[in-house]
Design a protein around this motif. Structure first.
Motif, PDB file in Angstrom:
ATOM      1  N   GLY A   1       0.655  -1.165   0.056  1.00 57.61           N
ATOM      2  CA  GLY A   1      -0.023  -0.076  -0.008  1.00 57.61           C
ATOM      3  C   GLY A   1       0.780   1.177   0.057  1.00 57.61           C
ATOM      4  O   GLY A   1       1.929   1.387   0.650  1.00 57.61           O
ATOM      5  N   VAL A   2       0.349   2.066  -0.813  1.00 59.00           N
ATOM      6  CA  VAL A   2       0.976   3.755  -0.514  1.00 59.00           C
ATOM      7  C   VAL A   2       1.164   4.028   0.711  1.00 59.00           C
ATOM      8  O   VAL A   2       1.948   4.764   1.269  1.00 59.00           O
ATOM      9  CB  VAL A   2       0.315   4.508  -1.404  1.00 59.00           C
ATOM     10  N   CYS A   3       0.181   3.756   1.760  1.00 56.19           N
ATOM     11  CA  CYS A   3       0.118   4.068   2.917  1.00 56.19           C
ATOM     12  C   CYS A   3       1.064   3.381   3.866  1.00 56.19           C
ATOM     13  O   CYS A   3       1.522   3.711   5.048  1.00 56.19           O
ATOM     14  CB  CYS A   3      -1.365   3.797   3.666  1.00 56.19           C
ATOM     15  N   GLY A   4       1.615   2.116   3.189  1.00 57.32           N
ATOM     16  CA  GLY A   4       2.595   1.486   4.053  1.00 57.32           C
ATOM     17  C   GLY A   4       2.126   0.122   4.645  1.00 57.32           C
ATOM     18  O   GLY A   4       3.105  -0.690   5.165  1.00 57.32           O
ATOM     19  N   LYS A   5       0.762  -0.124   4.064  1.00 59.62           N
ATOM     20  CA  LYS A   5       0.258  -1.557   4.418  1.00 59.62           C
ATOM     21  C   LYS A   5       0.925  -2.764   3.637  1.00 59.62           C
ATOM     22  O   LYS A   5       1.093  -2.551   2.271  1.00 59.62           O
ATOM     23  CB  LYS A   5      -1.293  -1.295   4.148  1.00 59.62           C
ATOM     24  N   ASP A   6       1.442  -3.628   4.328  1.00 56.72           N
ATOM     25  CA  ASP A   6       1.820  -4.765   3.395  1.00 56.72           C
ATOM     26  C   ASP A   6       0.621  -5.741   3.392  1.00 56.72           C
ATOM     27  O   ASP A   6      -0.458  -5.728   3.739  1.00 56.72           O
ATOM     28  CB  ASP A   6       2.956  -5.381   4.129  1.00 56.72           C
ATOM     29  N   PRO A   7       0.971  -6.905   2.470  1.00 60.44           N
ATOM     30  CA  PRO A   7      -0.131  -7.713   1.869  1.00 60.44           C
ATOM     31  C   PRO A   7      -0.691  -8.543   3.122  1.00 60.44           C
ATOM     32  O   PRO A   7      -1.917  -9.023   3.070  1.00 60.44           O
ATOM     33  CB  PRO A   7       0.776  -8.827   1.065  1.00 60.44           C
TER      34      PRO A   7
ATOM     35  N   VAL B   1      -0.914  -7.529   6.404  1.00 58.18           N
ATOM     36  CA  VAL B   1      -2.029  -6.566   7.006  1.00 58.18           C
ATOM     37  C   VAL B   1      -3.040  -6.288   6.147  1.00 58.18           C
ATOM     38  O   VAL B   1      -4.222  -6.424   6.730  1.00 58.18           O
ATOM     39  CB  VAL B   1      -1.234  -5.152   7.269  1.00 58.18           C
ATOM     40  N   ALA B   2      -3.001  -6.364   4.867  1.00 57.16           N
ATOM     41  CA  ALA B   2      -4.161  -5.827   3.977  1.00 57.16           C
ATOM     42  C   ALA B   2      -5.257  -7.129   4.228  1.00 57.16           C
ATOM     43  O   ALA B   2      -6.403  -7.051   4.468  1.00 57.16           O
ATOM     44  CB  ALA B   2      -3.874  -5.943   2.612  1.00 57.16           C
ATOM     45  N   ALA B   3      -4.604  -8.339   4.243  1.00 58.24           N
ATOM     46  CA  ALA B   3      -5.509  -9.683   4.152  1.00 58.24           C
ATOM     47  C   ALA B   3      -6.047  -9.883   5.572  1.00 58.24           C
ATOM     48  O   ALA B   3      -7.323  -9.977   5.492  1.00 58.24           O
ATOM     49  CB  ALA B   3      -4.739 -10.809   3.902  1.00 58.24           C
ATOM     50  N   LEU B   4      -5.369  -9.355   6.682  1.00 59.77           N
ATOM     51  CA  LEU B   4      -6.053  -9.575   7.976  1.00 59.77           C
ATOM     52  C   LEU B   4      -7.186  -8.426   8.166  1.00 59.77           C
ATOM     53  O   LEU B   4      -8.274  -8.912   8.681  1.00 59.77           O
ATOM     54  CB  LEU B   4      -4.993  -9.112   9.042  1.00 59.77           C
ATOM     55  N   GLN B   5      -6.914  -7.193   7.540  1.00 60.12           N
ATOM     56  CA  GLN B   5      -7.858  -6.231   7.382  1.00 60.12           C
ATOM     57  C   GLN B   5      -9.156  -6.676   6.907  1.00 60.12           C
ATOM     58  O   GLN B   5     -10.184  -6.516   7.254  1.00 60.12           O
ATOM     59  CB  GLN B   5      -7.468  -4.883   7.052  1.00 60.12           C
ATOM     60  N   ASP B   6      -9.140  -7.155   5.872  1.00 61.28           N
ATOM     61  CA  ASP B   6     -10.258  -7.735   4.776  1.00 61.28           C
ATOM     62  C   ASP B   6     -10.864  -8.771   5.456  1.00 61.28           C
ATOM     63  O   ASP B   6     -12.138  -8.915   5.538  1.00 61.28           O
ATOM     64  CB  ASP B   6      -9.618  -8.063   3.398  1.00 61.28           C
ATOM     65  N   LEU B   7     -10.360  -9.550   6.295  1.00 59.17           N
ATOM     66  CA  LEU B   7     -11.106 -10.627   6.968  1.00 59.17           C
ATOM     67  C   LEU B   7     -11.555 -10.175   8.190  1.00 59.17           C
ATOM     68  O   LEU B   7     -12.616 -10.348   8.521  1.00 59.17           O
ATOM     69  CB  LEU B   7      -9.969 -11.786   7.718  1.00 59.17           C
ATOM     70  N   LEU B   8     -10.912  -8.988   8.872  1.00 58.26           N
ATOM     71  CA  LEU B   8     -11.686  -8.551   9.917  1.00 58.26           C
ATOM     72  C   LEU B   8     -13.118  -7.694   9.674  1.00 58.26           C
ATOM     73  O   LEU B   8     -14.140  -7.926  10.368  1.00 58.26           O
ATOM     74  CB  LEU B   8     -10.894  -7.599  10.676  1.00 58.26           C
ATOM     75  N   VAL B   9     -12.697  -7.069   8.088  1.00 57.09           N
ATOM     76  CA  VAL B   9     -14.315  -6.550   7.700  1.00 57.09           C
ATOM     77  C   VAL B   9     -15.307  -7.678   7.536  1.00 57.09           C
ATOM     78  O   VAL B   9     -16.323  -7.675   7.808  1.00 57.09           O
ATOM     79  CB  VAL B   9     -13.879  -5.624   6.542  1.00 57.09           C
ATOM     80  N   HIS B  10     -14.929  -8.646   6.955  1.00 55.88           N
ATOM     81  CA  HIS B  10     -15.597  -9.913   6.687  1.00 55.88           C
ATOM     82  C   HIS B  10     -16.380 -10.501   8.040  1.00 55.88           C
ATOM     83  O   HIS B  10     -17.409 -10.729   7.981  1.00 55.88           O
ATOM     84  CB  HIS B  10     -15.005 -10.858   5.826  1.00 55.88           C
ATOM     85  N   LEU B  11     -15.372 -10.542   8.813  1.00 59.65           N
ATOM     86  CA  LEU B  11     -16.029 -11.061  10.315  1.00 59.65           C
ATOM     87  C   LEU B  11     -16.876  -9.996  10.631  1.00 59.65           C
ATOM     88  O   LEU B  11     -18.047 -10.454  11.468  1.00 59.65           O
ATOM     89  CB  LEU B  11     -14.744 -11.216  11.060  1.00 59.65           C
ATOM     90  N   ALA B  12     -16.699  -8.840  10.901  1.00 60.97           N
ATOM     91  CA  ALA B  12     -17.625  -7.752  11.220  1.00 60.97           C
ATOM     92  C   ALA B  12     -18.953  -7.874  10.472  1.00 60.97           C
ATOM     93  O   ALA B  12     -19.961  -7.877  11.061  1.00 60.97           O
ATOM     94  CB  ALA B  12     -17.112  -6.445  11.116  1.00 60.97           C
ATOM     95  N   GLY B  13     -18.783  -8.149   9.414  1.00 58.48           N
ATOM     96  CA  GLY B  13     -19.977  -8.631   8.613  1.00 58.48           C
ATOM     97  C   GLY B  13     -20.799  -9.720   8.925  1.00 58.48           C
ATOM     98  O   GLY B  13     -22.047  -9.591   9.048  1.00 58.48           O
ATOM     99  N   GLN B  14     -20.227 -10.790   9.488  1.00 53.24           N
ATOM    100  CA  GLN B  14     -20.833 -11.841   9.718  1.00 53.24           C
ATOM    101  C   GLN B  14     -21.602 -11.686  11.045  1.00 53.24           C
ATOM    102  O   GLN B  14     -22.722 -11.971  11.511  1.00 53.24           O
ATOM    103  CB  GLN B  14     -19.919 -13.146   9.751  1.00 53.24           C
ATOM    104  N   VAL B  15     -20.744 -11.092  12.003  1.00 55.67           N
ATOM    105  CA  VAL B  15     -21.463 -10.749  13.243  1.00 55.67           C
ATOM    106  C   VAL B  15     -22.532  -9.610  13.047  1.00 55.67           C
ATOM    107  O   VAL B  15     -23.575  -9.962  13.904  1.00 55.67           O
ATOM    108  CB  VAL B  15     -20.332  -9.684  13.928  1.00 55.67           C
ATOM    109  N   GLY B  16     -22.366  -8.765  12.182  1.00 59.71           N
ATOM    110  CA  GLY B  16     -23.535  -8.052  11.821  1.00 59.71           C
ATOM    111  C   GLY B  16     -24.797  -8.681  11.329  1.00 59.71           C
ATOM    112  O   GLY B  16     -26.095  -8.134  11.946  1.00 59.71           O
ATOM    113  N   GLN B  17     -24.667  -9.628  10.409  1.00 58.45           N
ATOM    114  CA  GLN B  17     -25.768 -10.617  10.148  1.00 58.45           C
ATOM    115  C   GLN B  17     -26.446 -10.867  11.293  1.00 58.45           C
ATOM    116  O   GLN B  17     -27.873 -10.895  11.498  1.00 58.45           O
ATOM    117  CB  GLN B  17     -25.223 -11.546   9.220  1.00 58.45           C
ATOM    118  N   LEU B  18     -25.627 -11.799  12.238  1.00 59.08           N
ATOM    119  CA  LEU B  18     -26.411 -12.555  13.427  1.00 59.08           C
ATOM    120  C   LEU B  18     -26.931 -11.439  14.334  1.00 59.08           C
ATOM    121  O   LEU B  18     -28.092 -11.453  14.638  1.00 59.08           O
ATOM    122  CB  LEU B  18     -25.379 -13.318  14.109  1.00 59.08           C
TER     123      LEU B  18
END
Length: 548
Positions: free
Chosen positions: A19-25, A27-44
């Motif tokens: 990432g231009v911000c300094g994010k590496d692959p 961290v990017a994957a862990l953040q995407d997973l965290l968003v997805h997990l938040a989505g699953q929590v939100g569904q429930l």
């Protein structure tokens, strides 16, 4: 990796290696997973809430998970892993909450659609591999550019709103209905079949709820620290030991001011913390000495030159240089690998580092700038402003503000402010103001031509000012002599833009480039409905077009 959530994304399309911000692959994957997990929590949580069941730890996890993934917040894989593991526990609690509520109501629990079964795993690399499967790129492959972009427009808006909700929560302000909307919106983007027709109105609904969250945060900040008042802020240092505070969190600043009383340490604001000087309950500390430096993108140079300790309170952190890595600290959700994190606002290590550093050897020049023109201050002078407009002495208002950044094209905003005619007034907010806030603009019969409304979340103040002026003139905001010239960088700017669109505000000029996640087809819808457009080739041409 694939990330296109910020304005500086590589080639204007997406960062694919680092990432231009300094994010590496990783961290990017862990953040995407965290968003997805938040989505699953939100569904429930959404389904549980419809049956009358709520859980504060579920509510707060969703907000923290989304805020953690905002640009320039958390770059530390270990901290992200900890939050993910907490998320697995929260997901299990949310599932039980829903199933128990369904059993009490005598209805069957739904089988929820999930793109990926996210369950606890022991290995960090396995978490990274899971995250790689739920990136924006995977959605582009599945839905195409337009639908995927609108899905992530909703997500990015929710991330920004979560940042404001978290700030309000820290100061004890929350609204159960806000949590309910987060869950509803996450449920909406986790549906199996996503369409433009469903996602566009959902994105505007994010803007509607973001306005309510900004109102909550405004009440939290003003309730704790008073309404901002016009205040002169010193922009050069004083002799002595020093601490620099960057980010947005006013409670962190307040607690640090309390803990540094009597130490001889001068405390300086940086970046988005500048507006803190306008709050009476913060300004009363005599060792809140002034503001140092400018916007976030210059921090490596400015922090390197700062002869004291540094505290990062929210987003805005960049990769620290080795020269100051030992004297920079994080708190709250902010994290960088190898940087000391201070939990529970125990700032003793920060204070010790400041006392060990040399500090400033002498006083700098006695130059000041004005802050504190939030809604109360401006509306207190509304009668005079209306009088000047009716007399033809104020011809036009420009809201020139938003995020600053390092990518070329942002000198446009300096040029615009400098070229604005002498019978116009500039409202500004967020760190974009550093492009021109040290220039001399003068006044119009006592009304400063540059009015600093505050942080990015203080867009609420600017909106209240615009609505009040419209009422005074018996018209609507779009009929006012008011133009919005906005710069954006990250997701808090996205949710503010969605709020402005929700309010029906038209003809916004946005730059320095348009979001990579908004496809040409989706952009055309916004152009047709709201007249949103990119900034022009030159500020002078845009000014001529606006003023006729």
């Amino acid at each position: 990796m694939f990330c296109y959530q910020c304005e500086q994304t590589a080639k204007g399309t997406g960062c694919t290696s680092f990432g231009v911000c300094g994010k590496d692959p990783e961290v990017a994957a862990l953040q995407d997973l965290l968003v997805h997990l938040a989505g699953q929590v939100g569904q429930l949580a959404h389904r549980a809430r419809r049956l009358g069941a709520k859980d504060p730890k579920v509510d707060r996890f969703v907000v923290e998970a989304l805020f953690t993934t905002v640009t320039n917040v958390n770059f530390d894989p270990a901290r992200l892993e900890t939050l993910l593991r907490r998320g697995f526990e929260v997901k299990a609690a949310a599932r039980k909450l829903y199933e128990d509520a369904a059993a009490r109501a005598g209805v069957p629990a739904e089988e929820l659609h999930c793109d990926l079964p996210v369950e606890p795993v022991l290995d960090l690399n396995a978490l990274v591999r899971l995250g790689e499967k739920v990136s924006p790129e995977a959605d582009i492959e599945k839905y195409g550019d337009t639908v995927a972009g609108l899905k992530w427009l909703v997500i990015y808006g929710l991330k920004g709103t979560a940042a404001y909700a978290d700030h309000a929560l820290i100061l004890g302000k929350e609204d159960p209905e806000v949590f309910g909307f987060f869950h509803e919106a996450l449920d909406g983007i986790m549906m199996k079949d996503l369409t433009v027709e469903a996602l566009l109105p959902l994105s505007l609904k994010v803007g509607e709820w973001n306005l309510k969250v900004m109102e909550l945060l405004d009440a939290a900040n003003t309730g704790a620290y008073g309404h901002p008042v016009p205040t002169a802020v010193r922009v050069h240092p004083r002799k002595g030991k020093a601490i620099l505070v960057s980010g947005h969190d006013l409670l962190d600043l307040h607690e640090l001011l309390v803990q540094t009383q009597g130490t001889g340490i001068q405390v300086y604001t940086h970046g988005e913390m500048l507006p803190a000087h306008g709050y009476p309950e913060l300004h009363k500390f005599p060792h809140l000495a002034g503001n140092y430096g400018g916007a976030w993108q210059d921090q490596q140079k400015e922090f390197d030159a700062f002869p004291g300790a540094i505290l990062m309170t929210t987003n805005c952190i960049q990769k620290p240089k080795e020269s100051y890595k030992g004297r920079i600290f994080t708190t709250g959700l902010v994290a960088w690998p190898g940087v000391t994190h201070l939990p529970d606002r125990n700032f003793k290590p920060l204070i010790d580092a400041a006392l060990a550093a040399p500090g400033f050897a002498e006083d700098g020049p006695d130059q000041t700038i004005l802050v504190g023109f939030a809604r109360n201050a401006v509306l207190g002078a509304a009668g005079k402003v209306v009088e000047l407009v009716k007399a033809g002495k104020i011809r036009h208002f420009f809201l020139v503000g938003g995020c600053d950044g390092a990518k070329s094209g942002r000198n446009y905003y300096t040029d615009f402010a400098k070229a604005a005619p002498q019978d116009t007034v500039i409202l500004t907010l967020a760190c974009g103001k550093y492009r021109f806030n040290k220039l001399e603009f003068g006044d119009i019969e006592g009304i400063p031509r540059l009015l600093d409304c505050g942080q990015c979340n203080d867009a609420y103040s600017a909106i209240r000012i615009a609505v009040a002026l419209a009422e005074a003139f018996g018209t609507d905001v779009n009929s006012l002599p008011l133009s919005l010239i906005l710069s954006w960088y990250e997701q808090k700017a996205v949710c503010i833009l969605l709020t402005l669109l929700h309010l029906g505000i038209r003809n916004i000029r946005l730059g320095p480039s348009l979001p990579a996640f908004v496809s040409p087809a989706a952009l055309q819808v916004l152009v047709d409905a709201y007249g949103i457009r990119p900034i022009g080739a030159s500020a002078e041409e845009d000014l001529a077009a606006i003023l006729g």
